[in-house]
Structure formats: structure tokens, C-alpha cells
Design an enzyme around this catalytic site. Structure first.
Site, PDB file in Angstrom:
ATOM      1  N   ARG A  60       0.820  -1.211   0.000  1.00 44.12           N
ATOM      2  CA  ARG A  60       0.000   0.000   0.000  1.00 44.12           C
ATOM      3  C   ARG A  60       0.856   1.265   0.000  1.00 44.12           C
ATOM      4  O   ARG A  60       0.435   2.307  -0.509  1.00 44.12           O
ATOM      5  CB  ARG A  60      -0.904   0.021   1.244  1.00 44.12           C
ATOM      6  CG  ARG A  60      -1.906  -1.118   1.289  1.00 44.12           C
ATOM      7  CD  ARG A  60      -2.579  -1.178   2.646  1.00 44.12           C
ATOM      8  NE  ARG A  60      -1.602  -1.224   3.730  1.00 44.12           N
ATOM      9  CZ  ARG A  60      -1.889  -1.267   5.009  1.00 44.12           C
ATOM     10  NH1 ARG A  60      -3.151  -1.258   5.387  1.00 44.12           N
ATOM     11  NH2 ARG A  60      -0.943  -1.316   5.923  1.00 44.12           N
ATOM     12  N   HIS A 196       9.863 -22.593   6.842  1.00 42.36           N
ATOM     13  CA  HIS A 196      11.280 -22.451   6.480  1.00 42.36           C
ATOM     14  C   HIS A 196      12.166 -23.510   7.150  1.00 42.36           C
ATOM     15  O   HIS A 196      13.273 -23.756   6.702  1.00 42.36           O
ATOM     16  CB  HIS A 196      11.794 -21.030   6.746  1.00 42.36           C
ATOM     17  CG  HIS A 196      12.066 -20.712   8.186  1.00 42.36           C
ATOM     18  ND1 HIS A 196      11.080 -20.357   9.063  1.00 42.36           N
ATOM     19  CD2 HIS A 196      13.203 -20.720   8.895  1.00 42.36           C
ATOM     20  CE1 HIS A 196      11.620 -20.131  10.254  1.00 42.36           C
ATOM     21  NE2 HIS A 196      12.900 -20.351  10.183  1.00 42.36           N
ATOM     22  N   LYS A 200      15.830 -26.086   5.764  1.00 39.44           N
ATOM     23  CA  LYS A 200      17.174 -26.139   6.365  1.00 39.44           C
ATOM     24  C   LYS A 200      17.851 -27.428   5.901  1.00 39.44           C
ATOM     25  O   LYS A 200      17.226 -28.491   5.901  1.00 39.44           O
ATOM     26  CB  LYS A 200      17.078 -26.104   7.901  1.00 39.44           C
ATOM     27  CG  LYS A 200      16.601 -24.757   8.437  1.00 39.44           C
ATOM     28  CD  LYS A 200      16.577 -24.760   9.954  1.00 39.44           C
ATOM     29  CE  LYS A 200      15.878 -23.527  10.499  1.00 39.44           C
ATOM     30  NZ  LYS A 200      16.647 -22.296  10.420  1.00 39.44           N
ATOM     31  N   ASP A 253       3.098 -20.457  17.151  1.00 39.34           N
ATOM     32  CA  ASP A 253       4.270 -19.928  16.446  1.00 39.34           C
ATOM     33  C   ASP A 253       5.262 -21.031  16.064  1.00 39.34           C
ATOM     34  O   ASP A 253       5.864 -20.975  14.989  1.00 39.34           O
ATOM     35  CB  ASP A 253       4.964 -18.887  17.344  1.00 39.34           C
ATOM     36  CG  ASP A 253       6.075 -18.137  16.622  1.00 39.34           C
ATOM     37  OD1 ASP A 253       5.854 -17.750  15.456  1.00 39.34           O
ATOM     38  OD2 ASP A 253       7.159 -17.942  17.204  1.00 39.34           O
ATOM     39  N   HIS A 258       6.868 -25.785  12.691  1.00 43.00           N
ATOM     40  CA  HIS A 258       8.252 -26.288  12.681  1.00 43.00           C
ATOM     41  C   HIS A 258       8.415 -27.580  13.483  1.00 43.00           C
ATOM     42  O   HIS A 258       8.990 -28.554  13.007  1.00 43.00           O
ATOM     43  CB  HIS A 258       9.216 -25.239  13.240  1.00 43.00           C
ATOM     44  CG  HIS A 258       9.072 -23.877  12.627  1.00 43.00           C
ATOM     45  ND1 HIS A 258       8.784 -23.693  11.304  1.00 43.00           N
ATOM     46  CD2 HIS A 258       9.173 -22.629  13.155  1.00 43.00           C
ATOM     47  CE1 HIS A 258       8.720 -22.387  11.043  1.00 43.00           C
ATOM     48  NE2 HIS A 258       8.941 -21.732  12.157  1.00 43.00           N
ATOM     49  N   LYS A 363      20.404 -20.624  21.846  1.00 38.76           N
ATOM     50  CA  LYS A 363      19.671 -21.009  20.633  1.00 38.76           C
ATOM     51  C   LYS A 363      20.142 -22.395  20.226  1.00 38.76           C
ATOM     52  O   LYS A 363      21.345 -22.640  20.090  1.00 38.76           O
ATOM     53  CB  LYS A 363      19.961 -20.010  19.514  1.00 38.76           C
ATOM     54  CG  LYS A 363      19.235 -20.318  18.212  1.00 38.76           C
ATOM     55  CD  LYS A 363      19.423 -19.189  17.197  1.00 38.76           C
ATOM     56  CE  LYS A 363      18.826 -19.527  15.837  1.00 38.76           C
ATOM     57  NZ  LYS A 363      17.385 -19.459  15.777  1.00 38.76           N
TER      58      LYS A 363
HETATM   59  P1  NDP Z   1       4.949  -6.788   8.347  1.00 43.58           P
HETATM   60  O1  NDP Z   1       4.189  -6.434   9.570  1.00 43.58           O
HETATM   61  O2  NDP Z   1       6.268  -6.137   8.114  1.00 43.58           O
HETATM   62  O3  NDP Z   1       3.948  -6.527   7.134  1.00 43.58           O
HETATM   63  C1  NDP Z   1       4.320  -6.632   5.760  1.00 43.58           C
HETATM   64  C2  NDP Z   1       3.656  -5.500   4.991  1.00 43.58           C
HETATM   65  O4  NDP Z   1       2.255  -5.702   5.004  1.00 43.58           O
HETATM   66  C3  NDP Z   1       3.901  -4.159   5.592  1.00 43.58           C
HETATM   67  O5  NDP Z   1       5.067  -3.552   5.073  1.00 43.58           O
HETATM   68  C4  NDP Z   1       2.665  -3.405   5.199  1.00 43.58           C
HETATM   69  O6  NDP Z   1       2.856  -2.868   3.905  1.00 43.58           O
HETATM   70  C5  NDP Z   1       1.594  -4.456   5.109  1.00 43.58           C
HETATM   71  N1  NDP Z   1       0.766  -4.461   6.324  1.00 43.58           N
HETATM   72  C6  NDP Z   1       1.171  -4.437   7.603  1.00 43.58           C
HETATM   73  N2  NDP Z   1       0.116  -4.474   8.437  1.00 43.58           N
HETATM   74  C7  NDP Z   1      -0.978  -4.504   7.658  1.00 43.58           C
HETATM   75  C8  NDP Z   1      -2.355  -4.547   7.934  1.00 43.58           C
HETATM   76  N3  NDP Z   1      -2.823  -4.570   9.176  1.00 43.58           N
HETATM   77  N4  NDP Z   1      -3.212  -4.570   6.893  1.00 43.58           N
HETATM   78  C9  NDP Z   1      -2.752  -4.562   5.646  1.00 43.58           C
HETATM   79  N5  NDP Z   1      -1.431  -4.515   5.342  1.00 43.58           N
HETATM   80  C10 NDP Z   1      -0.567  -4.494   6.321  1.00 43.58           C
HETATM   81  O7  NDP Z   1       5.063  -8.376   8.280  1.00 43.58           O
HETATM   82  P2  NDP Z   1       6.337  -9.302   8.084  1.00 43.58           P
HETATM   83  O8  NDP Z   1       7.055  -8.862   6.860  1.00 43.58           O
HETATM   84  O9  NDP Z   1       7.078  -9.412   9.348  1.00 43.58           O
HETATM   85  O10 NDP Z   1       5.642 -10.722   7.858  1.00 43.58           O
HETATM   86  C11 NDP Z   1       4.927 -11.035   6.686  1.00 43.58           C
HETATM   87  C12 NDP Z   1       4.425 -12.457   6.786  1.00 43.58           C
HETATM   88  O11 NDP Z   1       5.534 -13.336   6.923  1.00 43.58           O
HETATM   89  C13 NDP Z   1       3.548 -12.714   8.004  1.00 43.58           C
HETATM   90  O12 NDP Z   1       2.569 -13.644   7.680  1.00 43.58           O
HETATM   91  C14 NDP Z   1       4.504 -13.329   9.029  1.00 43.58           C
HETATM   92  O13 NDP Z   1       3.829 -14.171   9.924  1.00 43.58           O
HETATM   93  C15 NDP Z   1       5.418 -14.130   8.104  1.00 43.58           C
HETATM   94  N6  NDP Z   1       6.739 -14.352   8.670  1.00 43.58           N
HETATM   95  C16 NDP Z   1       7.550 -13.287   8.995  1.00 43.58           C
HETATM   96  C17 NDP Z   1       8.811 -13.503   9.509  1.00 43.58           C
HETATM   97  C18 NDP Z   1       9.734 -12.360   9.810  1.00 43.58           C
HETATM   98  O14 NDP Z   1      10.878 -12.637  10.211  1.00 43.58           O
HETATM   99  N7  NDP Z   1       9.314 -11.108   9.658  1.00 43.58           N
HETATM  100  C19 NDP Z   1       9.317 -14.897   9.744  1.00 43.58           C
HETATM  101  C20 NDP Z   1       8.400 -15.937   9.322  1.00 43.58           C
HETATM  102  C21 NDP Z   1       7.171 -15.650   8.811  1.00 43.58           C
HETATM  103  P3  NDP Z   1       2.016  -1.641   3.365  1.00 43.58           P
HETATM  104  O15 NDP Z   1       1.531  -0.839   4.513  1.00 43.58           O
HETATM  105  O16 NDP Z   1       3.011  -0.907   2.516  1.00 43.58           O
HETATM  106  O17 NDP Z   1       0.930  -2.270   2.583  1.00 43.58           O
HETATM  107  C1  BG6 Z   2       9.621 -18.277  12.982  1.00 43.61           C
HETATM  108  C2  BG6 Z   2       8.930 -17.843  14.244  1.00 43.61           C
HETATM  109  O1  BG6 Z   2       8.763 -19.069  12.203  1.00 43.61           O
HETATM  110  O2  BG6 Z   2      10.771 -19.061  13.322  1.00 43.61           O
HETATM  111  C3  BG6 Z   2       9.887 -17.037  15.106  1.00 43.61           C
HETATM  112  O3  BG6 Z   2       7.822 -17.039  13.903  1.00 43.61           O
HETATM  113  C4  BG6 Z   2      11.151 -17.820  15.377  1.00 43.61           C
HETATM  114  O4  BG6 Z   2       9.267 -16.700  16.338  1.00 43.61           O
HETATM  115  C5  BG6 Z   2      11.743 -18.331  14.077  1.00 43.61           C
HETATM  116  O5  BG6 Z   2      12.071 -16.950  16.013  1.00 43.61           O
HETATM  117  C6  BG6 Z   2      12.901 -19.280  14.350  1.00 43.61           C
HETATM  118  O6  BG6 Z   2      13.536 -19.587  13.145  1.00 43.61           O
HETATM  119  P1  BG6 Z   2      15.091 -19.946  13.106  1.00 43.61           P
HETATM  120  O7  BG6 Z   2      15.335 -20.316  11.691  1.00 43.61           O
HETATM  121  O8  BG6 Z   2      15.820 -18.710  13.540  1.00 43.61           O
HETATM  122  O9  BG6 Z   2      15.298 -21.066  14.070  1.00 43.61           O
END
Ligand code: NDP
Ligand code: BG6
Length: 506
Positions: A60, A196, A200, A253, A258, A363
Site C-alpha cells: 500500500r 522455512h 534447512k 508460532d 516447525h 539457541k
Molecule cells: P509486516 O508487519 O512487516 O507486514 C508486511 C507489509 O504488510 C507491511 O510492510 C505493510 O505494507 C503491510 N501491512 C502491515 N500491516 C498490515 C495490515 N494490518 N493490513 C494490511 N497490510 C498491512 O510483516 P512481516 O514482513 O514481518 O511478515 C509477513 C508475513 O511473513 C507474516 O505472515 C509473518 O507471519 C510471516 N513471517 C515473517 C517472519 C519475519 O521474520 N518477519 C518470519 C516468518 C514468517 P504496506 O503498509 O506498505 O501495505
Molecule cells: C519463525 C517464528 O517461524 O521461526 C519465530 O515465527 C522464530 O518466532 C523463528 O524466532 C525461528 O527460526 P530460526 O530459523 O531462527 O530457528
């Protein structure tokens, strides 16, 4: 038919994917910046992507292509530091485009469709499309439905895949609902549900280790194995993810995905062929054989707790309830240990103890297989202590490898045994990171490392009654607190002590 091209990479042959266009929803977000774009940059730098591909970031946030390039360049530079390669970046950046729009407006998908068709012509990507959902789970249904309604989910001249990050649902009902939404727009063979951990190297090695060696499999059953422990401990806290974690907690989570995947790989039967559907069939059979948890006496099976303040790696760590965005009286568990029985021929009576937590002493992810004691101790007269049974440990991370503990005679003294270790260590940096691996597999159309709809629903059907029980207002009692930087709550040790066993130290 065009023959697939291969690259030799780190002495392995890797198939180069066909030309593709990749749309990443949530391209402005944390996952995109930390994992997805750095992984794509490196795959391209190392010659593992086809000549013809392009990436359309979608979110967005209003920004033009140049601002998007700046954001992604910063992310890639931060990841690779001094290894950042300007020339490789320029080659990559030439394929990066950006589309700003709402996730739930039909007009946004109409505009996107037009951009996609233009980009397909410019980059000659043969109609192969991948949609990657890196947005919060609350947005999944809207994006999937609009992809279906706009016709973008259909396959015309090439393939169309959709990749979805975890979590898939937050309980059985929501997982079923999301799967139904997916089914109404896509076929299951188009859907790539991420975990993910499956990407691994050490996790992929579990099946190779079990089924490519004749010496371990005959002993991999109830006759020889006393119990199995699966541990995924973390020293980090929830970082800046309170919004998500407060609603999720450790069971959603880490366990539903996992840890249950590690359990399935450890316990499954060998498939007749190493193909994604056959492997996923065997994993689902394990989930179906898990004994449902007796919710009326859940304390015998499940321990949950939350981190309090403490010291981690020599630094003071705040309590979970003091983390930014966490309610001061939050009951969300950050630690759980769970006893599981698999009611089938191979595993009857063998407990699997699973544990995972944040802010623990270190870890570590490992699977330890604990063998039965020898049936008769012929050395008992000369020895005062019991002989420690054999253990086989698959070290997922860090210090990736496999070790086996066995007894050996101490030189000199007539009868004196002590445990010794036979250790295989990978001792190398893995060539492909987990996200590089899963992105490549999704491009190549290999679903082996992705979770199927029935697998997701089966794991939720096991865990949902336990979650409902611990989250019900009737069972509201204060959550057990463990000090950050420790091995977790004492109750977890008691869970095993009751069975006359103990956890391997972290
Ligand atoms: P973010 O909170 O950073 O959201 C990603 C993007 O989505 C934002 O940049 C924003 O973009 C948009 N967004 C955020 N909140 C909302 C909302 N309430 N409604 C609509 N759009 C929204 O998420 P992550 O990047 O951390 O995670 C993305 C997915 O990946 C999730 O499902 C998460 O569970 C999964 N995930 C994340 C990990 C991580 O390390 N971050 C690890 C494993 C899985 P904009 O406002 O520009 O549209
Ligand atoms: C993610 C969880 O899926 O896996 C996190 O949302 C967690 O909470 C992570 O920290 C752990 O992944 P890794 O690869 O660092 O062991």
C-alpha cells in the site's frame, strides 16, 4: 520442449528455473527486506535464476520505482555488508518494479493485471507467475480472493503458483476457512505453504540419514528406542513482533508448524519413492496417528510458561510482560513442552517430548533419539553406576551435524567403561539459505518442502482442543514464569521426571 538448464553450484547440480514473474505482496515489510529480496539478489548474483525474470513488489505504501530500489538496496546492503556487489545489484535492480495499491480493492488488481501483462512482454517471462504473500495473515483471504476474482490465479500459457507464509490459520476453523478460500481460486498443486524449517539443510538430511543408510533404520522403532526429544530453543525474545506474538504464543508460532514437521520427519515411514506427494502422504499419516491430547488432564502432557526478566548472554533481558506492545497481564505462553504418543506399529509406547521457548539460555534446535538400556548388565559386579544408554543426536542448528554416544572401555583398568562420542559435523557454511532454497523450489514447481492442506488441518485438529483449554476463561490462572536465560520452567523438568527421564541440557 525446452530442456531444463542446470548450474553447478557448490559441487551440486541445480536446475535453473524457467523464466518467471514474481509478485511479492507486502514488499515494504520486514520479511521482504530481511529475507526475500536478499535471497533473490544472491540467487541472481550466483547465476541460479534464469536470464528472463522480473519481480513486482506490491504494497500500500506510496512510493515510485526509484524509492523502492533505494529501500531494497539498503536491505540487501545491510544483509551482505562488505560482500555487497554493485554490478550484481544493478543486474538485479533492472528487474525490480513496484505497484502501490490496496489489498482489498478490485481496482488495484485490475491495475496490477495490466502491469503484469506489460512486464511479461518486456521481460519475456512466458506467462509463468508466482504470487508470494508476505503480508500479515489477516490480509491473506482478501489477496487470495482478489487474485481469483481478477483471473490472475488462472494458468494460461505458463504456471501460476501462490506462496503463503506461516501461519496458516490460528486454529482448525480458521485454517479450514483459509484452505477453502485458497481452493476456490487455486488448485492444491499451485499452492506453496511455507515452513522455512523444511528448507534447512539439516532438516532435509533427516530423511537421507534415515533412509539412505542401512544401519540406523532397523533400530528406529519401539524395540530399541526408549524415547525421543525434539528441542527448538531460542535466546531471543519476541523482538518487535508483539502484535503478532500476543495473539499467537509459542504453540501456534513453533509447534503447529516447525516442531510438528520435525516430528513427522523423525517418525514417518519410508515412502516408496522420494516424490513430494508420497513424502507428504507419509507425514500426514504420522499426524493422523498422534494420540489426541486428553484435555481434562492436560497437565500430564503439556507445560506452558512465560519468560520473566533475567540475564541472557551476559545482558539484562526484560520480562515478556514488559516488552513493548505486550499487555502487562498477558497470559501468552512463550515456552511449552509437550508429550506426544504416536499410536502406530512402529512407535507404540514411545514418548516424544517436544519443547520450544524464547529467551532460554541458548539457541539450539536438535532431535535426540534415546535408545533403551542394554537388557542385561553383565558388568554390574565391577561397576557401581548404571551404564548410560546410547543416544543419537541430530543437530539442526547451530554446529550442524550428527553425533552418537556409546560406551567404550577405558584403556588400562580391567573393566571401566565411559561414554564416548562419534561426531559428524558439517563444518561448512551451507550453500543455499533456507529462503533461497524455498524460493527456488517454488519457482521449479517442487512442493516437497511445502505443507499440504491436509497436513495443516491435521496438526490444527490436534492442537486446537489444547489451545482452547489453556485459553478458556475457566482455566484462567496466572501463567508460570521462568527467568530469562535459563533452561525454562521447573515444571517442564517434572514432566519428564514423572516418567523417570530428563531433558538433555540446552
Ligand atoms: P509486516 O508487519 O512487516 O507486514 C508486511 C507489509 O504488510 C507491511 O510492510 C505493510 O505494507 C503491510 N501491512 C502491515 N500491516 C498490515 C495490515 N494490518 N493490513 C494490511 N497490510 C498491512 O510483516 P512481516 O514482513 O514481518 O511478515 C509477513 C508475513 O511473513 C507474516 O505472515 C509473518 O507471519 C510471516 N513471517 C515473517 C517472519 C519475519 O521474520 N518477519 C518470519 C516468518 C514468517 P504496506 O503498509 O506498505 O501495505
Ligand atoms: C519463525 C517464528 O517461524 O521461526 C519465530 O515465527 C522464530 O518466532 C523463528 O524466532 C525461528 O527460526 P530460526 O530459523 O531462527 O530457528
Amino acid at each position: 520442449m525446452i530442456e531444463p538448464a542446470y548450474a553447478t553450484y557448490d559441487s551440486c547440480s541445480i536446475e535453473i528455473p524457467k523464466p518467471f514473474l514474481l509478485v511479492i505482496f507486502g514488499a515494504s515489510g520486514d520479511l521482504s527486506r530481511k529475507k526475500l529480496f536478499p535471497a533473490l539478489y544472491r540467487l541472481n548474483r550466483d547465476g541460479l535464476l534464469p536470464r528472463n525474470f522480473c519481480i513486482l513488489g506490491a504494497a500500500r505504501t506510496a512510493m515510485d520505482r526509484s524509492a523502492f530500489h533505494d529501500l531494497m538496496r539498503k536491505a540487501v546492503e545491510e544483509t551482505f555488508g562488505k560482500d555487497f556487489d554493485q554490478k550484481a545489484w544493478e543486474s538485479f535492480a533492472g528487474r525490480l518494479h513496484y505497484h502501490a495499491g490496496e489489498y482489498d480493492h478490485p481496482a488495484s488488481y485490475r491495475d496490477m493485471k495490466k502491469s503484469i501483462e506489460d512486464l511479461e512482454r518486456t521481460h519475456d517471462t512466458l506467462g509463468n507467475r508466482i504470487f508470494y504473500l508476505a503480508v500479515p495473515p489477516t490480509v491473506y483471504e482478501a489477496v487470495v480472493s482478489h487474485l481469483g476474482a481478477s483471473g490472475l490465479s488462472q494458468e494460461k500459457t505458463g504456471f501460476t503458483h501462490i506462496a503463503i507464509e506461516k501461519p496458516v490459520g490460528s486454529d482448525l476453523a480458521s485454517a479450514r476457512k483459509l484452505n477453502n478460500v485458497l481452493r476456490s481460486s487455486f488448485l492444491e498443486r499451485q499452492v506453496y505453504r511455507m515452513d522455512h524449517y523444511l528448507a534447512k539443510e539439516t532438516v532435509q538430511n533427516i530423511l537421507m540419514f534415515r533412509f539412505a543408510n542401512a544401519i540406523f533404520e532397523p533400530l528406529w522403532n519401539r524395540r530399541y528406542i526408549d524415547h525421543v526429544q525434539i528441542t527448538v530453543s531460542e535466546s531471543i525474545g519476541i523482538e518487535n513482533r508483539a502484535g503478532y506474538y500476543e495473539k499467537a504464543g509459542v504453540i501456534r508460532d513453533m509447534f503447529q508448524n516447525h516442531i510438528f514437521q520435525l516430528l513427522a520427519l523423525t517418525a514417518m515411514e519410508p515412502p516408496s519413492v522420494f516424490e513430494s506427494e508420497r513424502v507428504r502422504d507419509e507425514k500426514v499419516k504420522v499426524f493422523r496417528s498422534i494420540r489426541p491430547f486428553a484435555v481434562d488432564c492436560l497437565d500430564d502432557t503439556l507445560v506452558v510458561a512465560q519468560y520473566g526478566e533475567g540475564m541472557v548472554n551476559g545482558k539484562k533481558a526484560a520480562a515478556y510482560r514488559s516488552e513493548a506492545g505486550v499487555s502487562p497481564d498477558s497470559m501468552t505462553p512463550t515456552y511449552a513442552s509437550l508429550k506426544v504418543y504416536i499410536d502406530n506399529w512402529r512407535w507404540n509406547g514411545v514418548p516424544f517430548y517436544l519443547r520450544s521457548g524464547k529467551r532460554l539460555v541458548k539457541k539450539k534446535a536438535e532431535i535426540s533419539v534415546h535408545y533403551r538400556a542394554v537388557p542385561h548388565l553383565m558388568f554390574s559386579k565391577a561397576m557401581h553406576e548404571e551404564i548410560e544408554p546410547n543416544a543419537l543426536v541430530i543437530r539442526i542448528q547451530p554446529d550442524e551435524g550428527i553425533d552418537i554416544t556409546f560406551q567404550a572401555k577405558n584403556p588400562g583398568t580391567k573393566i571401566c567403561l565411559s561414554p564416548v562420542l562419534m561426531d559428524f559435523s558439517y563444518k561448512k557454511v551451507f550453500s543455499l539459505s533456507d529462503y533461497e532454497r524455498i524460493l527456488l523450489d517454488c519457482m521449479q514447481g517442487d512442493q516437497m518442502l511445502f505443507v499440504r492442506d491436509d497436513g495443516v488441518e491435521q496438526t490444527w485438529s490436534l492442537l486446537t482442543p489444547a489451545l482452547e483449554k489453556i485459553e478458556s476463561p475457566d482455566s484462567a490462572r496466572d501463567v508460570t514464569i521462568y527467568a530469562a536465560g535459563t533452561e525454562g520452567p521447573g515444571e517442564a523438568a517434572t514432566l519428564l521426571k514423572k516418567d523417570r527421564r530428563s531433558w538433555r541440557p540446552l
